[in-house]
Write a protein that holds these residues in place. Structure first.
Motif, PDB file in Angstrom:
ATOM      1  N   GLU A 209     -11.545   2.216  17.329  1.00 36.45           N
ATOM      2  CA  GLU A 209     -10.568   2.991  17.399  1.00 36.45           C
ATOM      3  C   GLU A 209     -10.130   3.430  15.971  1.00 36.45           C
ATOM      4  OE1 GLU A 209      -7.620   1.152  19.872  1.00 36.45           O
ATOM      5  OE2 GLU A 209      -6.229   2.771  19.574  1.00 36.45           O
ATOM      6  N   GLU A 210      -9.964   2.470  15.068  1.00 33.99           N
ATOM      7  CA  GLU A 210      -9.306   2.715  13.871  1.00 33.99           C
ATOM      8  C   GLU A 210      -9.969   3.729  12.863  1.00 33.99           C
ATOM      9  OE1 GLU A 210     -10.339  -0.269  14.872  1.00 33.99           O
ATOM     10  OE2 GLU A 210      -8.568  -1.561  15.008  1.00 33.99           O
ATOM     11  N   LEU A 211     -11.072   4.192  13.234  1.00 36.92           N
ATOM     12  CA  LEU A 211     -11.517   5.279  12.355  1.00 36.92           C
ATOM     13  C   LEU A 211     -10.932   6.757  12.833  1.00 36.92           C
ATOM     14  CD1 LEU A 211     -13.723   6.383  10.407  1.00 36.92           C
ATOM     15  CD2 LEU A 211     -15.267   6.899  12.060  1.00 36.92           C
ATOM     16  N   GLY A 212     -10.792   6.882  14.203  1.00 36.12           N
ATOM     17  CA  GLY A 212      -9.880   7.909  14.636  1.00 36.12           C
ATOM     18  C   GLY A 212      -8.558   8.194  13.655  1.00 36.12           C
ATOM     19  N   TYR A 213      -7.870   6.779  13.595  1.00 33.44           N
ATOM     20  CA  TYR A 213      -6.421   7.026  12.845  1.00 33.44           C
ATOM     21  C   TYR A 213      -6.690   7.438  11.411  1.00 33.44           C
ATOM     22  CZ  TYR A 213      -4.602   4.850  16.984  1.00 33.44           C
ATOM     23  OH  TYR A 213      -4.195   4.571  18.251  1.00 33.44           O
ATOM     24  N   LEU A 214      -7.879   7.146  10.874  1.00 34.41           N
ATOM     25  CA  LEU A 214      -8.184   7.236   9.485  1.00 34.41           C
ATOM     26  C   LEU A 214      -8.479   8.680   9.466  1.00 34.41           C
ATOM     27  CD1 LEU A 214     -10.860   5.290   7.148  1.00 34.41           C
ATOM     28  CD2 LEU A 214     -10.738   7.661   7.285  1.00 34.41           C
ATOM     29  N   LEU A 215      -9.315   9.218  10.359  1.00 33.00           N
ATOM     30  CA  LEU A 215      -9.658  10.640  10.269  1.00 33.00           C
ATOM     31  C   LEU A 215      -8.437  11.645  10.354  1.00 33.00           C
ATOM     32  CD1 LEU A 215     -13.196  10.749  12.144  1.00 33.00           C
ATOM     33  CD2 LEU A 215     -12.552  10.835   9.510  1.00 33.00           C
ATOM     34  N   MET A 216      -7.610  11.057  11.106  1.00 32.87           N
ATOM     35  CA  MET A 216      -6.075  11.881  11.459  1.00 32.87           C
ATOM     36  C   MET A 216      -5.669  11.970  10.326  1.00 32.87           C
ATOM     37  SD  MET A 216      -3.527  11.335  14.640  1.00 32.87           S
ATOM     38  CE  MET A 216      -3.017   9.699  13.492  1.00 32.87           C
ATOM     39  N   GLU A 217      -5.574  11.160   9.370  1.00 33.81           N
ATOM     40  CA  GLU A 217      -4.664  11.087   8.340  1.00 33.81           C
ATOM     41  C   GLU A 217      -5.268  11.951   7.202  1.00 33.81           C
ATOM     42  OE1 GLU A 217      -2.107   8.927   7.151  1.00 33.81           O
ATOM     43  OE2 GLU A 217      -2.114   9.617   5.167  1.00 33.81           O
ATOM     44  N   MET A 218      -6.714  11.755   7.189  1.00 35.47           N
ATOM     45  CA  MET A 218      -7.511  12.381   6.170  1.00 35.47           C
ATOM     46  C   MET A 218      -7.762  13.836   6.427  1.00 35.47           C
ATOM     47  SD  MET A 218     -11.403  11.504   4.924  1.00 35.47           S
ATOM     48  CE  MET A 218     -12.391  12.314   6.035  1.00 35.47           C
ATOM     49  N   GLN A 219      -8.049  14.180   7.903  1.00 34.85           N
ATOM     50  CA  GLN A 219      -8.313  15.717   8.038  1.00 34.85           C
ATOM     51  C   GLN A 219      -7.049  16.475   8.439  1.00 34.85           C
ATOM     52  OE1 GLN A 219     -10.989  14.592  11.347  1.00 34.85           O
ATOM     53  NE2 GLN A 219     -12.690  14.777   9.991  1.00 34.85           N
ATOM     54  N   PHE A 220      -5.864  15.763   8.654  1.00 37.05           N
ATOM     55  CA  PHE A 220      -4.897  16.725   9.295  1.00 37.05           C
ATOM     56  C   PHE A 220      -4.146  17.830   8.320  1.00 37.05           C
ATOM     57  CE2 PHE A 220      -0.174  17.179   8.360  1.00 37.05           C
ATOM     58  CZ  PHE A 220       0.139  17.756   9.661  1.00 37.05           C
ATOM     59  N   LEU A 221      -4.157  17.873   7.346  1.00 35.32           N
ATOM     60  CA  LEU A 221      -3.898  18.823   6.488  1.00 35.32           C
ATOM     61  C   LEU A 221      -4.764  20.114   6.326  1.00 35.32           C
ATOM     62  CD1 LEU A 221      -1.424  19.668   4.583  1.00 35.32           C
ATOM     63  CD2 LEU A 221      -2.632  18.955   2.827  1.00 35.32           C
ATOM     64  N   ARG A 222      -6.174  19.630   6.129  1.00 38.02           N
ATOM     65  CA  ARG A 222      -7.082  20.782   6.198  1.00 38.02           C
ATOM     66  C   ARG A 222      -7.281  21.486   7.640  1.00 38.02           C
ATOM     67  NH1 ARG A 222      -9.695  23.308   1.946  1.00 38.02           N
ATOM     68  NH2 ARG A 222     -10.071  25.168   3.548  1.00 38.02           N
ATOM     69  N   ARG A 223      -7.184  20.697   8.517  1.00 37.66           N
ATOM     70  CA  ARG A 223      -7.417  21.300   9.840  1.00 37.66           C
ATOM     71  C   ARG A 223      -6.184  22.075  10.312  1.00 37.66           C
ATOM     72  NH1 ARG A 223     -11.122  18.178  14.211  1.00 37.66           N
ATOM     73  NH2 ARG A 223     -12.439  17.426  12.919  1.00 37.66           N
TER      74      ARG A 223
END
Lengths: 164, 261
Positions: free
Chosen positions: B240-254
């Motif tokens: 599950e933790e990878l999802g939170y990491l990606l949310m943080e990492m990808q949010f601005l770009r998306r």
């Protein structure tokens, strides 16, 4: 393209481009510019990063482009080349002296079969007072290419450009 | 000629997959390290961890850029980093583990970097010049990562009762993710047959020896290998933790997919 341009004259122009993090050195003597080639009427410059994550690479590429345009080479391409890993061996003796005068202890050796003495087994002279009463504070400094030292002689912290 | 074209078509897909795995390990672990920026236990460590993060993310950039070229569908390294979901990520579960305390981060880095050094030593002789170049560059950086994390394992393990107990706990908790370092499937098999990538089984004895040596010097116990070992990261199974990491990492770009800066 200006008439009578050769790869050597273009390389000389690029020596006017400073390294954004160590402005006392230019990108040619740092070994970042690997080659300049003329492909018909286009200039192709190959650059390589000192460290994979060097955040200055975009700024360096931009500065090279601006210099090329300024000198009349509007048709150009800057390519990042990963085929040969950058090494501090490419920093010239002259550039090492400039580093020392700037307050950064330069790479102190050249590699033997691709290897260097381990950082914590080295004695690095202080660039300010030349004392060898120095100690390693951290293998990582303000940029990836430098380590932090402290000089007991003049009681000052200083940076050492690591051998890689 | 016919044969050459045939063999190229056969290996480009697994080679893309292989580069993705290498790139994703470094991207995700690099992002985890970057989370320490501003929170390090002391200034030197804050800088060290930010530097290691930068190295790993830089390596990921080069690998993912190349993966995009090999795939040939016009995806850039940014497309691969920001526009894939967790199920498309191929990183080790070890890399995505949340930072925990400083000792946990150090233990995770030590286990990965020790493996990474051995892998890169072999990949630097890869017949593909681009990959060989990236590997030999990364290797120089990785040797620093190994020494940094090893120094801390020794200091924490052979330190106070509390530091010893906490880093021992970190190794105990992380151990179930270590078998995946040596996970191989048809991607590796095809490329190994082609003589292009190392057989990870051959790295394992050396990895064991180096890890054992450091744990022993640090007065730590090697956790039991006979326990449940997690795998699946290489084929897109993550926690599950990878999802939170990606949310943080990808949010601005998306949020601003067309933005340029």
């Amino acid at each position: 393209m200006p008439a009578a341009s050769t790869e050597t004259t273009i390389l000389d122009y690029l020596k006017e481009v400073e390294d954004p993090e160590i402005p006392v050195l230019n990108v040619v003597e740092m070994g970042i510019v690997r080659s300049v080639e003329l492909e018909e009427d286009r200039v192709v410059v190959r650059i390589t990063p000192t460290y994979s994550g060097c955040p200055a690479m975009n700024a360096i590429e931009q500065a090279i482009r601006l210099k090329l345009v300024e000198k009349g080479f509007t048709n150009h391409q800057v390519r990042t080349d990963y085929t040969h890993a950058w090494t501090s061996d490419w920093i010239t003796d002259e550039a090492r002296e400039k580093l020392r005068n700037y307050g950064i202890a330069p790479p102190d050796e050249r590699s033997i079969e691709g290897r260097f003495t381990e950082l914590d087994e080295k004695v690095i002279a202080c660039p300010y007072c030349n004392s060898i009463e120095t100690r390693l504070e951290s293998k990582f400094g303000s940029t990836a290419c430098k380590a932090q030292f402290f000089c007991e002689g003049c009681r000052q912290p200083f940076e050492h450009f690591k051998c890689i | 000629m016919q044969h050459l074209e045939h063999s190229k078509a056969d290996t480009s897909k697994p080679f893309f997959e292989y580069l993705l795995r290498l790139g994703d390990d470094r991207l995700i672990l690099g992002h985890r390290m970057s989370e320490w920026c501003g929170y390090g236990p002391q200034l030197e460590e804050d800088l060290a961890m930010a530097n290691i993060a930068l190295d790993l993310i830089g390596q990921a950039k080069a690998l993912l850029e190349y993966a995009g070229e090999v795939e040939g569908e016009g995806r850039s390294e940014d497309d691969l980093a920001y526009f894939r979901d967790d199920i498309d990520f191929r990183n080790l579960q070890l890399a995505e583990q949340p930072n925990g305390d400083f000792g946990f981060t150090i233990a995770r880095q030590f286990l990965f970097s020790t493996f990474n050094e051995l892998l890169l030593e072999r990949l630097q002789d890869h017949p593909d010049r681009q990959l060989a170049g990236i590997a030999s560059k990364s290797l120089k950086e990785t040797r620093y990562h190994v020494r940094h994390s090893r120094d801390w394992v020794l200091r924490l393990g052979d330190g106070t009762d509390e530091s010893n107990q906490r880093i021992q706990q970190a190794f105990d908790d992380l151990w179930m993710y270590t078998a995946e370092l040596f996970y191989m499937d048809e991607v590796d098999e095809i490329l190994i047959k082609d003589g292009k990538v190392p057989d990870l089984k051959e790295l394992q004895p050396e990895w064991n020896e180096r890890v054992n040596q450091t744990l022993k010097e640090a007065t730590l116990q090697r956790p039991d290998d006979d326990q449940y070992m997690a795998t699946g990261g290489r084929v897109g199974f993550h926690q599950e933790e990878l999802g939170y990491l990606l949310m943080e990492m990808q949010f601005l770009r998306r949020s601003h997919p067309e933005a340029e800066w």
